[in-house]
Write an enzyme that holds these catalytic residues in place. Structure first.
Site, PDB file in Angstrom:
ATOM      1  N   LYS A  95      52.297  12.568 -27.510  1.00  0.00           N
ATOM      2  CA  LYS A  95      51.348  13.556 -27.014  1.00  0.00           C
ATOM      3  C   LYS A  95      51.630  13.805 -25.548  1.00  0.00           C
ATOM      4  CE  LYS A  95      46.636  14.839 -27.536  1.00  0.00           C
ATOM      5  NZ  LYS A  95      45.546  14.660 -28.485  1.00  0.00           N
ATOM      6  N   ASP A 107      35.130  10.806 -27.977  1.00  0.00           N
ATOM      7  CA  ASP A 107      35.522  12.106 -28.531  1.00  0.00           C
ATOM      8  C   ASP A 107      35.723  12.031 -30.039  1.00  0.00           C
ATOM      9  OD1 ASP A 107      35.922  14.789 -28.293  1.00  0.00           O
ATOM     10  OD2 ASP A 107      37.989  14.648 -27.578  1.00  0.00           O
ATOM     11  N   GLY A 125      46.449  19.936 -29.483  1.00  0.00           N
ATOM     12  CA  GLY A 125      45.107  19.434 -29.259  1.00  0.00           C
ATOM     13  C   GLY A 125      44.527  19.979 -27.973  1.00  0.00           C
ATOM     14  N   GLY A 126      43.298  19.598 -27.719  1.00  0.00           N
ATOM     15  CA  GLY A 126      42.634  20.039 -26.503  1.00  0.00           C
ATOM     16  C   GLY A 126      43.299  19.456 -25.278  1.00  0.00           C
ATOM     17  N   PHE A 127      43.943  18.324 -25.443  1.00  0.00           N
ATOM     18  CA  PHE A 127      44.532  17.665 -24.285  1.00  0.00           C
ATOM     19  C   PHE A 127      46.033  17.873 -24.184  1.00  0.00           C
ATOM     20  CE2 PHE A 127      40.643  15.186 -25.009  1.00  0.00           C
ATOM     21  CZ  PHE A 127      40.040  15.386 -23.789  1.00  0.00           C
ATOM     22  N   GLY A 128      46.609  18.417 -25.199  1.00  0.00           N
ATOM     23  CA  GLY A 128      48.044  18.650 -25.101  1.00  0.00           C
ATOM     24  C   GLY A 128      48.717  18.809 -26.447  1.00  0.00           C
ATOM     25  N   ARG A 129      50.000  18.988 -26.364  1.00  0.00           N
ATOM     26  CA  ARG A 129      50.795  19.189 -27.577  1.00  0.00           C
ATOM     27  C   ARG A 129      51.240  17.842 -28.130  1.00  0.00           C
ATOM     28  NH1 ARG A 129      54.195  23.935 -27.751  1.00  0.00           N
ATOM     29  NH2 ARG A 129      53.064  25.641 -26.784  1.00  0.00           N
ATOM     30  N   VAL A 130      51.329  17.767 -29.437  1.00  0.00           N
ATOM     31  CA  VAL A 130      51.758  16.534 -30.076  1.00  0.00           C
ATOM     32  C   VAL A 130      53.058  16.795 -30.835  1.00  0.00           C
ATOM     33  CG1 VAL A 130      51.109  14.654 -31.617  1.00  0.00           C
ATOM     34  CG2 VAL A 130      49.349  15.900 -30.361  1.00  0.00           C
TER      35      VAL A 130
END
Ligand SMILES: *[C@@H]1O[C@H](CO)[C@@H](O)[C@H](O)[C@H]1NC(C)=O
Ligand SMILES: *[C@@H]1O[C@H](CO)[C@@H](O)[C@H](O)[C@H]1NC(C)=O
Ligand SMILES: *[C@@H]1O[C@H](CO)[C@@H](O)[C@H](O)[C@H]1NC(C)=O
Ligand SMILES: *[C@@H]1O[C@H](CO)[C@@H](O)[C@H](O)[C@H]1NC(C)=O
Length: 676
Positions: free
Chosen positions: A386, A482, A366-371
């Site tokens: 996440k 978001d 994702g835009g904020f990090g890996r999941v």
């Protein structure tokens, strides 16, 4: 008297008897005749000694003490006749017990020799490798008439010694005629080596047959039966060596290494077999000399320090491993977090759950990090973890409070946040795992089967319901900030659930307060949010509108095109104005679709994405329009009026970028990573 002090009292009345007894007791230690003798210990023995040789108080014959480079000799005091009347060498047999005790465990010097010699005067002989037998002038001279069996612990190359632990037969010379590594043949016939300088007592048998001139030399550890196979058995012509009268005895020498050479017992017999030693009467070896003790002590110290070094090394290794492990599982926990206990996850558990954040467990970028997908070790619960990188600790407290409060949200269309874990530069959020992934993937990945309208409508209603809960039905207003297809996740029954709350807030908190910093995703970002950076329920509705159009049209809110970016809402609006709004529907829906529902969703999308916040419906209204309990209002003509819509969306996007150059990077990051 000397040997039996207690008995002496008993025997005092009869001097005669006492004298007899003294003589008989003496004879148990040393028997002597012309044909041979036996010494089971040498106490009181009449031997001719020279050099370092002495008889210890214990009855040991000590040929050398620990003085360096010295020699010592011990001979039976009277010479023996070694030639028969016919002038042939006589048979003889001897056995003795000896021990070579060195100050050092691995070295010694030099050795012992049993010898037959016409003289007891070895004053001219040298110590060291000469073993007190010869010197450099007479070594090898046949006029020596010396026969010896050497027990040599030094390899002297000048005498062509085979090794540094051998038994050799010497005739007038230190260059042995026969030699063999020290040891013995056991009953099975296998050779077992012995270390001469081990300090352990050993026994030697030397048997010479005058008839066949066969010489046998046998060695074994003390107190074991004589091995049946001799170590050395060879023919040695002693007829020219032996004289009529020969002394029998021992010679020994030390070199540079302090060594004591002992003889414990000795028996000799002419023309027969030497009397066996009485082991019970042999004197004990002295305890190791002081130097040996100190050496041992030193050695012990070395071993001890080595051992403690090893222990220290092991402890250090363990500590390092522990630290590494701690570091691997290191996390940040502060005092204020204790109240959030139930929401706090240990990094170790998350690490284990995701099998060390293995790539195979990666389910999203994702835009904020890996999941990552994971299974919690204790509860076996499937979770999504996440990893959000986050450098700043500023505002973390508030953010965690927010996370925890979000964790209290319970709605079937809201992805549940179970908790968090903080690490240096990183935040880990633990969510309920959504097996069907994000809607974004299903909508835009051509490899995925097309999503039918019923499913899409179900998801839309679900998301609307979840957003309504956030905006109006929970104890306080939660702005999602978001809303977009990639933040809508699908559970096992394809229900849409809103995920990723509040992460935008993290970025708000984490940055310089002097720069207006807006996080959202291009195409979903309401114009007023872009200008002011303020998120409201109305900006969420705007994003929801963009989401509706995205789901119905199967297109992204902003798509790059040859003649400038295609802004979805503008494109749908154009069609709506021309009365051909259904033409914008996703071609993958096919021809079988409920036209009214599709039109409703498209029109509602336009309404929600109204540039003026006050013109957008609330989520409660949206729900009513979607479930048909309220009729969708006619889009006002002003919606199309150029006076009210001064800017086309493409223009406000440019405007936004001009107004907030400092945040371009963030926005572009979002649009790139989320815009797959
Ligand atoms: C060794 O023996 C010699 C002669 O008996 C004596 O002078 C010397 O002190 C002894 N050395 C040791 C270390 O006992
Ligand atoms: C030792 O033996 C020798 C030779 O037999 C003899 O001459 C001497 O007297 C003996 N010495 C003692 C102390 O018995
Ligand atoms: C051997 O020793 C004898 C007597 O000491 C001497 O006369 C003779 O020269 C020696 N022989 C050799 C080869 O050195
Ligand atoms: C020497 O050893 C051999 C073989 O063990 C034996 O046959 C022989 O009798 C022995 N000779 C003497 C003199 O002991």
């Amino acid at each position: 008297m000397f040997f039996w002090p207690n008995m002496q009292k008993l025997l005092l009345p009869s001097i005669f008897l006492g004298t007899l007894l003294i003589i008989s007791s003496f004879q148990t230690f040393a028997t002597c005749s012309n044909d041979g003798f036996t010494f089971n210990g040498f106490a009181g023995a009449n031997l001719s000694l020279d050099g370092l040789a002495s008889i210890t108080s214990d009855g040991l014959l000590q040929l050398t003490n620990t003085t360096k480079v010295m020699k010592g000799h011990a001979f039976h005091p009277a010479p023996l006749p070694f030639k028969s009347r016919a002038g042939r060498p006589r048979s003889f047999s001897t056995t003795f017990a000896f021990a070579i005790v060195s100050a050092y465990p691995d070295f010694s010097g030099h050795g012992i020799a049993f010898l037959l010699s016409p003289t007891t005067d070895f004053s001219a002989a040298l110590a060291g490798q000469y073993l007190g037998l010869f010197n450099s002038n007479n070594n090898g001279n046949s006029s020596n008439h010396v026969f010896a069996v050497e027990l040599d612990t030094i390899q002297s190359s000048e005498f062509q010694d085979i090794d540094d632990n051998h038994v050799g037969v010497d005739v007038n010379s230190l260059r042995s005629v026969y030699s063999h590594t020290a040891g013995y043949y056991d009953d099975g016939g296998s050779f077992r080596s012995l270390t001469l300088h081990s300090g352990q007592p050993m026994q030697v048998w030397i048997d010479f047959g005058g008839e066949d001139m066969r010489l046998n030399v046998t060695l074994s550890p003390l107190r074991t039966p004589k091995p049946s196979r001799p170590l050395l058995s060879s023919t040695v012509d002693l007829s020219a060596v032996l004289l009529d009268s020969m002394y029998v005895g021992f010679s020994s020498s030390t070199g540079s290494i302090r060594t004591s050479h002992y003889v414990l017992g000795w028996s000799f017999k002419m023309d027969g077999v030497a009397e066996p030693l009485d082991y019970s009467k042999l004197p004990p070896l002295p305890p190791r000399s002081d130097i040996t003790k100190s050496k041992r002590k030193w050695k012990g110290l070395v071993i001890w320090s080595l051992a403690s070094f090893c222990v220290v090394l092991m402890v250090v290794t363990a500590v390092v491993l522990l630290l590494l492990r701690r570091n691997r599982y290191a996390e940040l926990v502060e005092e204020w977090e204790h109240e959030y206990g139930p929401h706090h996850f240990s990094y170790r558990d998350l690490y284990r759950a995701t099998r060390g954040f293995k790539d195979e467990e990666l389910v999203g970028l994702g835009g904020f990090g890996r999941v990552y997908r994971g299974v919690l070790p204790t509860s076996n619960m499937e979770v999504a973890v996440k990893r959000v990188s986050h450098e700043s600790r500023q505002g973390m407290k508030e953010f965690v409070a927010e996370i925890v409060s979000i964790g209290q949200l319970r709605h079937r269309n809201v992805v549940q946040l179970f908790g968090y874990c903080r690490r240096k530069g990183e935040l880990l959020l633990v969510y309920d795992f959504m097996p069907n992934g994000s809607l974004d993937k299903l909508l835009h990945d051509p490899t995925q089967p097309a999503l039918d309208w019923a499913r899409r409508f179900q998801v839309i209603k679900g998301v609307a319901s979840g957003l309504l809960y956030l905006h109006e039905d929970w104890e306080r207003v939660v702005v999602h900030r978001d809303i977009k297809a990639s933040n809508v996740l699908l559970d096992g029954e394809m229900n849409g659930k809103l995920g990723d709350f509040g992460l935008a807030r993290l970025y708000d908190h984490g940055t310089d307060p002097h720069t207006t910093h807006v996080v959202g995703t291009m195409g979903y970002l309401a114009p007023e949010a872009a200008r002011t950076g303020k998120a409201t329920t109305k900006t969420d509705v705007f994003a929801f509108g963009a989401f509706l159009l995205e789901v119905a049209c199967g297109r992204r809110p902003v798509e790059p095109a040859a003649e400038g970016d295609l802004v979805l809402v503008d494109w749908v609006l154009e069609h709506w104005k021309r009365g051909s709004v259904l033409a914008t529907r996703d071609p993958r829906l096919g021809e079988e679709y409920p036209a009214e529902e599709v039109e409703l969703v498209l029109t509602l999308g336009l309404l929600c994405s109204h540039p003026l916040p006050e013109a957008r419906p609330s989520m409660r209204q949206v729900m009513q329009y979607l479930d048909g309990s309220a009729a969708l209002p006619e889009l006002s003509p002003t919606y199309m009026s150029p006076s009210i819509l001064p800017l086309k969306r493409t223009e406000w996007l440019d405007d936004y970028i001009l107004s907030f150059p400092s945040s371009v990077a963030t926005v572009s990051t979002c649009s790139v990573s989320e815009g797959r």
